[in-house]
Design a protein around this motif. Structure first.
Motif, mmCIF file in Angstrom:
data_model
loop_
_atom_site.group_PDB
_atom_site.id
_atom_site.type_symbol
_atom_site.label_atom_id
_atom_site.label_comp_id
_atom_site.label_asym_id
_atom_site.label_seq_id
_atom_site.Cartn_x
_atom_site.Cartn_y
_atom_site.Cartn_z
ATOM 1 N N ALA A 40 5.740 -3.684 -17.476
ATOM 2 C CA ALA A 40 5.524 -5.407 -17.538
ATOM 3 C C ALA A 40 5.652 -5.717 -15.973
ATOM 4 O O ALA A 40 4.927 -6.736 -15.707
ATOM 5 C CB ALA A 40 6.553 -5.666 -18.371
ATOM 6 N N GLU A 41 6.825 -5.170 -15.428
ATOM 7 C CA GLU A 41 6.734 -5.620 -14.143
ATOM 8 C C GLU A 41 5.989 -5.302 -13.044
ATOM 9 O O GLU A 41 6.016 -5.726 -12.056
ATOM 10 C CB GLU A 41 8.433 -5.549 -13.397
ATOM 11 N N THR A 42 5.072 -4.261 -13.002
ATOM 12 C CA THR A 42 4.061 -3.965 -12.362
ATOM 13 C C THR A 42 2.586 -4.480 -12.671
ATOM 14 O O THR A 42 1.718 -4.053 -12.058
ATOM 15 C CB THR A 42 3.813 -2.309 -12.247
ATOM 16 N N ARG A 43 2.475 -5.520 -13.639
ATOM 17 C CA ARG A 43 1.245 -6.198 -13.982
ATOM 18 C C ARG A 43 0.762 -7.212 -12.867
ATOM 19 O O ARG A 43 1.861 -7.521 -12.219
ATOM 20 C CB ARG A 43 1.392 -6.656 -15.267
ATOM 21 N N PRO A 44 -0.152 -7.647 -12.851
ATOM 22 C CA PRO A 44 -0.569 -8.631 -11.794
ATOM 23 C C PRO A 44 0.298 -9.730 -11.910
ATOM 24 O O PRO A 44 0.283 -10.475 -13.032
ATOM 25 C CB PRO A 44 -2.043 -8.924 -11.985
ATOM 26 N N GLY A 45 0.689 -10.238 -10.801
ATOM 27 C CA GLY A 45 1.579 -11.420 -10.579
ATOM 28 C C GLY A 45 3.112 -11.201 -10.816
ATOM 29 O O GLY A 45 3.854 -12.099 -10.431
#
Length: 680
Positions: free
Chosen positions: A524-529
């Motif tokens: 979840a934390e490596t998704r865009p933004g």
């Protein structure tokens, strides 16, 4: 016939009688004439020895034997020492042993680096180690040797390289022509050293900068092995640049990362890395490391390359404490040797565990210390002695390496126990679990895992990943250690059931669940933004392998356990479906992700066939589960089955999945899922 009166005395004075009186008079001949059975004129030296040129061997009296032993030892030492001296002369005078071939950058004729060792390390089982033993005996006998033999052995012919194949030969001019413009090279090198999670600890930033400047001033002085390191660094720099800023990553002077890696391999072969020269270990290790972090899948061909790095490091004595084996190295060199050995043994261990094979490193014959908690700003080549280690309050990358190095010693014992072909007493499992829990309790507060969303804004991304990876390695070690007892969790009704086995099984299943929750959080934390998007290159194939093992543990547990409540069982199935969606989303870029998603889809179809698996995980993953530490072995409530317990007859066995038509390669998966021998 003798007369009767003389019969008792017959044979008393015969020459062959065992009780005859032996002559105690010393021999008048020298020992050499006695050995040759020749006449001796009893001079000193005698005429026979003088004619043969053996004046030193002409000895008389009671000390002759001692002197002859002394003479033979002296000659033996001279022979062995002569071989060693001839080998050194060959290395010094050989045309392929200049600075370029050795791979040691130099300025003004002085080496900028190297471990200060020109010869290989040899243990006590090597014939060259006999020289020291013979010299000790000679000291006791107070002898003086003669001039060593000046003959030189014939050089052996060059053999084809079996690791990198028949690569095209490369020259210094070819290497320089492959480099990007100086400005772009500076940017790529800077990107690499600032990507502290993937930057290796055995490249000292300030030392590398001096070598780097020396290379641009005179490329031929650097040598092929150090040039190979430079190309590997450039390759990793391009990878980081493409992830962070794809639009500006590839100017005309910057080529593909793979091209730099190919050039790094060519420089390795040209530098004759197999001869274990200075920089050979570091060059091979960095080449394999860059290939590993850039590949989307686990590369089985890399494990032998890391194994080669292990052997080269052992040949150079990196596995030994330099002070204990009498190596004259500076404090700077000793610390860099420790950092190199840490990288060698830790990567070999993790890749061996990934392939389910024994590690090449035997801890019983290694005494190299852990890396010292010092940053590159704390010490350099002139530093002597090293300053005291920093307090473990600042989450520096080298502190993470030091903590990981201590964990590797426990993990190596766990892997040996797990790979044992015979059942292991449970007391060994308990001892390793206690050591592992103690390591986890001693973790510095700055390196303890915490939810990424609640991490301070000032904490860099590499600190977040170091915390995560230490926790992941801890949880995976728990899974591997207690995996043999997972399938015995539900045998409490057996008369000989051991409640400790149930506790171990519970630890294994909780650690696997926690690993998968971390997987969901990181994705979840490596998704865009999100916070880790620009640093998503930190998620390597080895990291995904840890999560895949946890998924297989949870699948095995769900397929065979009968003591789950409805709520617990449903929550684990939801977690596996989320993991399936994550792997399914990566299927186009990773063969491992495609294979893992097919395995999970097949198992979920059998465990919970009611809801259909979506063909495309377009929706975002469900809310992130709250982190919970894994349970520790202890008393387990046997009445926790709940109303949703499934009988063994109702649940299809894992082997029955083989009959499905999903097309999964069960031969490789079943090697892990198949229960081993029942533990005692």
């Amino acid at each position: 016939m003798p007369e009767p009166g003389l019969a008792p005395f017959t044979g008393v004075f015969r020459a062959n009688d065992d009780h005859r009186v032996k002559r105690s008079r010393p021999s008048a001949s020298c020992t050499a004439c006695q050995r040759r059975k020749s006449r001796c004129d009893r001079r000193q030296p005698c005429g026979a020895c003088e004619k043969r040129g053996g004046d030193s061997s002409c000895q008389f009296g009671g000390n002759a034997g001692r002197k002859e032993v002394q003479m033979r030892l002296s000659r033996l030492e001279e022979m062995v020492q002569g071989l060693a001296d001839a080998r050194r002369r060959q290395q010094k005078t050989s045309p392929d042993n200049d600075a370029e071939a050795r791979g040691v950058p130099a300025v003004g004729g002085q080496e900028l680096h190297g471990d200060g060792i020109g010869d290989d390390y040899h243990g006590v089982t090597s014939w060259t180690a006999l020289v020291d033993s013979i010299r000790d005996i000679q000291t006791l006998l107070s002898t003086v040797g003669e001039e060593p033999d000046t003959s030189e052995p014939k050089p052996a012919g060059e053999e084809p390289d079996l690791v990198f194949g028949d690569v095209n030969p490369v020259t210094v001019a070819d290497a320089v022509a492959s480099l990007p413009a100086r400005q772009e090279a500076d940017r790529l090198v800077s990107l690499y050293f600032n990507a502290k999670f993937i930057a290796v600890p055995f490249l000292h930033a300030h030392h590398f900068r001096r070598c780097y400047e020396s290379f641009w001033a005179d490329p031929s002085s650097a040598g092929f092995l150090w040039t190979s390191i430079l190309f590997s660094v450039l390759s990793a720099g391009v990878m980081v640049a493409r992830v962070r800023d794809p639009a500006q990553a590839t100017p005309p002077s910057v080529t593909e990362p793979r091209v730099y890696l190919v050039r790094a391999a060519q420089c390795l072969v040209a530098g004759q890395y197999l001869r274990a020269r200075p920089w050979s270990v570091e060059a091979v290790l960095l080449y394999a490391h860059c290939r590993n972090v850039q590949g989307p899948d686990a590369d089985s061909a890399l494990w032998p390359v890391y194994g080669l790095a292990v052997r080269l490091a052992q040949r150079r004595g990196y596995h030994r404490d330099a002070g204990r084996i009498g190596l004259a190295v500076s404090p700077f060199e000793a610390e860099m040797r420790r950092r190199t050995w840490f990288t060698v043994q830790s990567t070999d261990l993790l890749l061996s565990l990934q392939h389910g094979l024994p590690s090449l490193v035997d801890q019983d014959v290694c005494d190299a210390g852990h890396p010292t908690n010092l940053t590159d700003d704390d010490f350099d080549e002139p530093t002597s002695p090293l300053p005291p280690p920093r307090a473990p309050t600042d989450p520096t990358p080298i502190l993470a390496c030091t903590v990981k190095s201590r964990l590797c010693r426990i993990l190596r014992r766990v892997a040996r126990l797990a790979l044992s072909p015979s059942p292991v007493p449970y007391v060994q499992t308990q001892a390793l679990h206690s050591a592992l829990e103690q390591w986890h309790a001693d973790l510095p507060a700055c390196l303890r895992v915490r939810p990424i969303r609640t991490t301070a804004f000032t904490d860099p991304s590499y600190t977040v990943m170091h915390r995560l990876m230490l926790e992941v390695m801890y949880l995976k070690t728990l899974c591997v250690l207690h995996r043999p007892y997972l399938t015995t969790v539900n045998i409490a009704a057996a008369p000989d059931a051991d409640p400790r086995h149930r506790a171990s099984g519970q630890v294994c299943r909780d650690a696997a669940r926690r690993l998968l929750e971390l997987h969901v959080e990181v994705d979840a934390e490596t998704r865009p933004g999100r916070r880790m998007y620009e640093d998503r290159y930190m998620m390597t194939s080895m990291t995904y392998d840890h999560f895949l093992l946890a998924a297989m543990v949870l699948c095995l547990d769900l397929s065979e356990s009968t003591d789950y409540s409805c709520e617990d069982r449903a929550s684990r199935i939801r977690l596996l479906r989320t993991i399936h969606d994550l792997w399914y989303a990566r299927r186009a870029a990773s063969l491992d992700a495609r294979h893992a998603s097919r395995v999970l889809r097949a198992i979920l179809a059998r465990v919970d066939p009611a809801p259909a698996i979506p063909s495309s995980p377009s929706a975002a993953p469900p809310p992130q589960p709250q982190p919970q530490p894994p349970s520790r072995p202890g008393p387990v409530d046997d009445a926790g089955g709940g109303d949703c317990a499934v009988g063994l007859g109702e649940m299809p066995s894992l082997e029955s999945f083989l009959g499905g038509s999903v097309g999964v390669d069960w031969l490789s998966v079943d090697q892990f899922l198949r229960p081993g021998p029942s533990p005692p």
